[in-house]
Design a protein around this motif. Structure first.
Motif, PDB file in Angstrom:
ATOM      1  N   GLU A 109     -23.444 -23.127 -32.188  1.00  0.00           N
ATOM      2  CA  GLU A 109     -22.366 -24.534 -31.346  1.00  0.00           C
ATOM      3  C   GLU A 109     -23.299 -25.518 -31.463  1.00  0.00           C
ATOM      4  O   GLU A 109     -22.345 -26.434 -32.092  1.00  0.00           O
ATOM      5  CB  GLU A 109     -21.517 -24.134 -30.338  1.00  0.00           C
ATOM      6  CG  GLU A 109     -21.024 -22.354 -30.650  1.00  0.00           C
ATOM      7  CD  GLU A 109     -20.596 -22.733 -28.681  1.00  0.00           C
ATOM      8  OE1 GLU A 109     -20.692 -22.473 -28.021  1.00  0.00           O
ATOM      9  OE2 GLU A 109     -20.110 -21.036 -28.970  1.00  0.00           O
ATOM     10  N   ARG A 110     -24.127 -25.885 -31.220  1.00  0.00           N
ATOM     11  CA  ARG A 110     -24.669 -26.846 -31.193  1.00  0.00           C
ATOM     12  C   ARG A 110     -26.463 -26.947 -31.171  1.00  0.00           C
ATOM     13  O   ARG A 110     -26.428 -26.273 -30.828  1.00  0.00           O
ATOM     14  CB  ARG A 110     -24.456 -28.252 -29.426  1.00  0.00           C
ATOM     15  CG  ARG A 110     -24.840 -26.986 -28.417  1.00  0.00           C
ATOM     16  CD  ARG A 110     -24.178 -27.809 -26.452  1.00  0.00           C
ATOM     17  NE  ARG A 110     -24.175 -26.686 -25.980  1.00  0.00           N
ATOM     18  CZ  ARG A 110     -24.069 -25.407 -25.933  1.00  0.00           C
ATOM     19  NH1 ARG A 110     -22.913 -24.870 -26.538  1.00  0.00           N
ATOM     20  NH2 ARG A 110     -24.107 -24.991 -25.042  1.00  0.00           N
ATOM     21  N   PRO A 115     -34.544 -23.511 -29.176  1.00  0.00           N
ATOM     22  CA  PRO A 115     -35.578 -24.788 -28.272  1.00  0.00           C
ATOM     23  C   PRO A 115     -35.526 -25.618 -29.780  1.00  0.00           C
ATOM     24  O   PRO A 115     -35.717 -25.481 -30.143  1.00  0.00           O
ATOM     25  CB  PRO A 115     -36.431 -23.676 -28.168  1.00  0.00           C
ATOM     26  CG  PRO A 115     -36.065 -21.755 -28.640  1.00  0.00           C
ATOM     27  CD  PRO A 115     -34.558 -22.180 -29.406  1.00  0.00           C
ATOM     28  N   SER A 116     -36.578 -26.547 -28.475  1.00  0.00           N
ATOM     29  CA  SER A 116     -36.261 -27.887 -29.341  1.00  0.00           C
ATOM     30  C   SER A 116     -37.897 -27.945 -30.503  1.00  0.00           C
ATOM     31  O   SER A 116     -38.780 -28.618 -30.822  1.00  0.00           O
ATOM     32  CB  SER A 116     -36.716 -29.246 -28.459  1.00  0.00           C
ATOM     33  OG  SER A 116     -38.202 -29.269 -27.690  1.00  0.00           O
ATOM     34  N   ALA A 143     -36.678 -19.950 -36.212  1.00  0.00           N
ATOM     35  CA  ALA A 143     -35.539 -19.643 -35.738  1.00  0.00           C
ATOM     36  C   ALA A 143     -35.015 -19.874 -37.489  1.00  0.00           C
ATOM     37  O   ALA A 143     -35.041 -20.743 -38.239  1.00  0.00           O
ATOM     38  CB  ALA A 143     -35.136 -20.770 -35.070  1.00  0.00           C
ATOM     39  N   ILE A 144     -33.847 -19.202 -37.624  1.00  0.00           N
ATOM     40  CA  ILE A 144     -32.882 -19.227 -38.441  1.00  0.00           C
ATOM     41  C   ILE A 144     -31.044 -19.492 -37.768  1.00  0.00           C
ATOM     42  O   ILE A 144     -30.696 -18.684 -37.139  1.00  0.00           O
ATOM     43  CB  ILE A 144     -32.785 -17.622 -38.813  1.00  0.00           C
ATOM     44  CG1 ILE A 144     -34.169 -17.358 -38.901  1.00  0.00           C
ATOM     45  CG2 ILE A 144     -31.464 -17.835 -40.230  1.00  0.00           C
ATOM     46  CD1 ILE A 144     -34.274 -15.678 -40.326  1.00  0.00           C
ATOM     47  N   ILE A 145     -30.217 -20.575 -38.563  1.00  0.00           N
ATOM     48  CA  ILE A 145     -29.104 -20.483 -39.191  1.00  0.00           C
ATOM     49  C   ILE A 145     -28.438 -19.725 -39.862  1.00  0.00           C
ATOM     50  O   ILE A 145     -28.985 -20.170 -40.876  1.00  0.00           O
ATOM     51  CB  ILE A 145     -28.978 -21.894 -38.180  1.00  0.00           C
ATOM     52  CG1 ILE A 145     -29.114 -22.364 -37.471  1.00  0.00           C
ATOM     53  CG2 ILE A 145     -27.564 -22.360 -38.029  1.00  0.00           C
ATOM     54  CD1 ILE A 145     -29.491 -24.047 -36.792  1.00  0.00           C
ATOM     55  N   PHE A 146     -27.400 -18.776 -40.231  1.00  0.00           N
ATOM     56  CA  PHE A 146     -26.379 -18.805 -40.943  1.00  0.00           C
ATOM     57  C   PHE A 146     -25.458 -17.781 -40.635  1.00  0.00           C
ATOM     58  O   PHE A 146     -24.932 -18.198 -39.346  1.00  0.00           O
ATOM     59  CB  PHE A 146     -27.843 -17.190 -41.243  1.00  0.00           C
ATOM     60  CG  PHE A 146     -27.491 -15.584 -40.551  1.00  0.00           C
ATOM     61  CD1 PHE A 146     -26.762 -14.673 -40.832  1.00  0.00           C
ATOM     62  CD2 PHE A 146     -27.789 -15.936 -38.277  1.00  0.00           C
ATOM     63  CE1 PHE A 146     -26.747 -13.870 -39.989  1.00  0.00           C
ATOM     64  CE2 PHE A 146     -27.795 -14.419 -38.245  1.00  0.00           C
ATOM     65  CZ  PHE A 146     -26.989 -13.660 -38.490  1.00  0.00           C
TER      66      PHE A 146
END
Length: 174
Positions: A109-110, A115-116, A143-146
């Motif tokens: 969502e954001r 983690p940075s 990290a993966i956004i899918f």
């Protein structure tokens, strides 16, 4: 029972790509026509210029097709592959991991969801609901956004560690 799920996600064209693709075609074909017309007035070199003009026109079409990008998510018995397919010609493996290496999964969502210290790999198309996965197995964390559909997400849920499942989705069982 074996699990095999594939999902194709077409990436939406961004503003730069929407503007740049027609420009590549326009200038490529204008240059091709100019080279061909110049070649027609050159006499014995005309065949070389005509061939160069045709090649430039083909190059413009080829270059503009490089903006067509799809992502493919494959889940096979707890093993996930994520590939980028460019112009329906070239396939490149972006990520491959086992579901038991997932340390966190959830709705994205954001940016603070990740983690940075991790730079996420964004393999979304821009249409569906986004999820993130953090992998921290034997290799370096990533990290993966899918954008998985329900079938793909359910296939991944079957193989993630139970503690991660409960933390991410609660005690409900599919």
């Amino acid at each position: 029972m074996d699990v095999f799920i594939e999902q194709l996600v077409m990436r939406n064209k961004r503003g730069f790509e929407k503007a740049f693709r027609p420009l590549v075609l326009l200038f490529g074909f204008m240059a091709a026509v100019l080279i061909i017309l110049t070649g027609l007035s050159m006499g014995f070199l005309s065949m070389f210029f005509i061939a160069a003009g045709i090649g430039l026109g083909y190059g413009a079409i080829y270059a503009s097709s490089l903006f067509d990008i799809e992502f493919e998510y494959s889940v096979t018995n707890g093993y996930v592959d994520i590939d980028r397919i460019t112009a329906r010609r070239k396939r490149e493996r972006l990520a491959a991991f086992e579901c038991h290496d997932i340390t966190s999964i959830g709705r994205y969502e954001r940016p603070s969801d990740i983690p940075s210290n991790l730079k996420p790999l964004d393999v979304t198309g821009g249409n569906g609901e986004k999820y993130y996965i953090i992998i921290g197995g034997t290799k370096k964390s990533s990290a993966i956004i899918f954008e998985p559909d329900e079938r793909t997400l359910d296939a991944i849920k079957k193989f993630i560690p139970r503690s991660v499942y409960i933390e991410s989705f609660g005690n409900k069982v599919n």
